[in-house]
Design an enzyme around this catalytic site. Sequence first.
Site, PDB file in Angstrom:
ATOM      1  N   HIS A  80       0.836  -1.214   0.000  1.00  0.00           N
ATOM      2  CA  HIS A  80       0.000   0.000   0.000  1.00  0.00           C
ATOM      3  C   HIS A  80       0.865   1.255   0.000  1.00  0.00           C
ATOM      4  CE1 HIS A  80       0.823  -1.150   4.185  1.00  0.00           C
ATOM      5  NE2 HIS A  80       0.933   0.144   4.380  1.00  0.00           N
ATOM      6  N   HIS A 134       7.731   6.417   5.666  1.00  0.00           N
ATOM      7  CA  HIS A 134       6.901   6.189   4.483  1.00  0.00           C
ATOM      8  C   HIS A 134       6.072   7.434   4.229  1.00  0.00           C
ATOM      9  CE1 HIS A 134       4.346   5.031   7.921  1.00  0.00           C
ATOM     10  NE2 HIS A 134       3.401   5.620   7.199  1.00  0.00           N
ATOM     11  N   HIS A 189       2.222   9.101   2.556  1.00  0.00           N
ATOM     12  CA  HIS A 189       0.831   8.911   2.121  1.00  0.00           C
ATOM     13  C   HIS A 189       0.556   9.969   1.061  1.00  0.00           C
ATOM     14  CE1 HIS A 189      -0.177   6.144   5.472  1.00  0.00           C
ATOM     15  NE2 HIS A 189       0.766   6.843   6.090  1.00  0.00           N
ATOM     16  N   GLU A 229      -2.797  12.699   5.496  1.00  0.00           N
ATOM     17  CA  GLU A 229      -3.721  12.023   6.428  1.00  0.00           C
ATOM     18  C   GLU A 229      -4.237  13.044   7.427  1.00  0.00           C
ATOM     19  OE1 GLU A 229      -1.889   8.098   7.591  1.00  0.00           O
ATOM     20  OE2 GLU A 229      -3.355   7.617   6.049  1.00  0.00           O
ATOM     21  N   HIS A 270       5.572  10.095   7.242  1.00  0.00           N
ATOM     22  CA  HIS A 270       5.524   9.541   8.594  1.00  0.00           C
ATOM     23  C   HIS A 270       6.869   8.919   8.939  1.00  0.00           C
ATOM     24  CE1 HIS A 270       0.849   9.157   8.431  1.00  0.00           C
ATOM     25  NE2 HIS A 270       1.255  10.377   8.765  1.00  0.00           N
ATOM     26  N   THR A 274      -2.611   4.290  11.144  1.00  0.00           N
ATOM     27  CA  THR A 274      -3.657   4.696  10.187  1.00  0.00           C
ATOM     28  C   THR A 274      -3.925   3.604   9.142  1.00  0.00           C
ATOM     29  OG1 THR A 274      -2.101   5.741   8.664  1.00  0.00           O
ATOM     30  CG2 THR A 274      -3.010   7.129  10.437  1.00  0.00           C
TER      31      THR A 274
END
Length: 266
Positions: free
Chosen positions: A69, A99, A101, A111, A124, A204
């Site tokens: 993901h 990583h 998002h 996020e 993050h 998350t």
Amino acid sequence: LSDARPSKIIHRLGRSPDMGVSTSRNEHCRPRQSPINIYTKKVRYDSSLRPLYIYYDPKSSRRLVNVGHCFNVEFEDNNDKSVVSDGPLTGYYRLRQLHFHWGSSDQDGSEHVIDGQTYPAELHIVHWNAQKYPSFDEAVKHPDGLAVIGVLLKIGEANPVIQNIINNLDKVKTKNKECPFTQLDVSSLLPNDRNYWTYQGSLTTPPYSECVTWIVLQEAILISSEQLFHFRGLLCTSESEKPTCILENHRPIQPLEARVVRSSSK
Ligand SMILES: NS(=O)(=O)c1cc(F)ccc1F
Ligand SMILES: [Zn+2]
């Protein structure tokens, strides 16, 4: 029981009427989920919050992994060479992985949301409480197990450190592929201003464990639209499957519940 305060009584027993009355361990009760909207007019300045102590050794970086993901840069975490401490934290937390998002367009992707404003991406930096727990896998089972530094990204000129990661994404294009990735200086991904918002939250992604002290920096760093385009080209499928891109991987915001977000600055 007086009916003067039905909501109070039901509230004390658990959820509002439509959520049913809670049992002692209410399987519906998840009071500290992440991410959230940070409404800056409602954060509480806390003068007891210390400056963050952050030390990252570039020699700690090990490999780049496509985890399906998203992609992770993973670090050696069997020593205390790269840590975060102070700030809202008790003890020290070891760097484990970082990583990003992102969204299917530059209009969203972060996020955390600030006063209702979404950002195109969010970094993050994940650390675990090595002072109290023997491993990352143990730490995620405890409310003070992880500390994640969240850095918002906004569109601007290309980020040379992120470009260094992007130049290696073709080696981890499909799910579960990995490649060596050393000498990443994580400090160079941080903004100059280290003021932060902090609150108690969760992972998350599943299992959404409520083990994270979130530290969201108040200054964003830059990424270019082209660099974000490369993130979206990563595949969530393995090399034997029909290729599917990771167009977006950000969780929707969650209820604040009884939490207050604290700020290190006025
Ligand atoms: N997006 S996150 O920083 O909350 C996170 C970190 C992990 F190490 C594992 C799962 C996660 F969802
Ligand atoms: Zn994350």
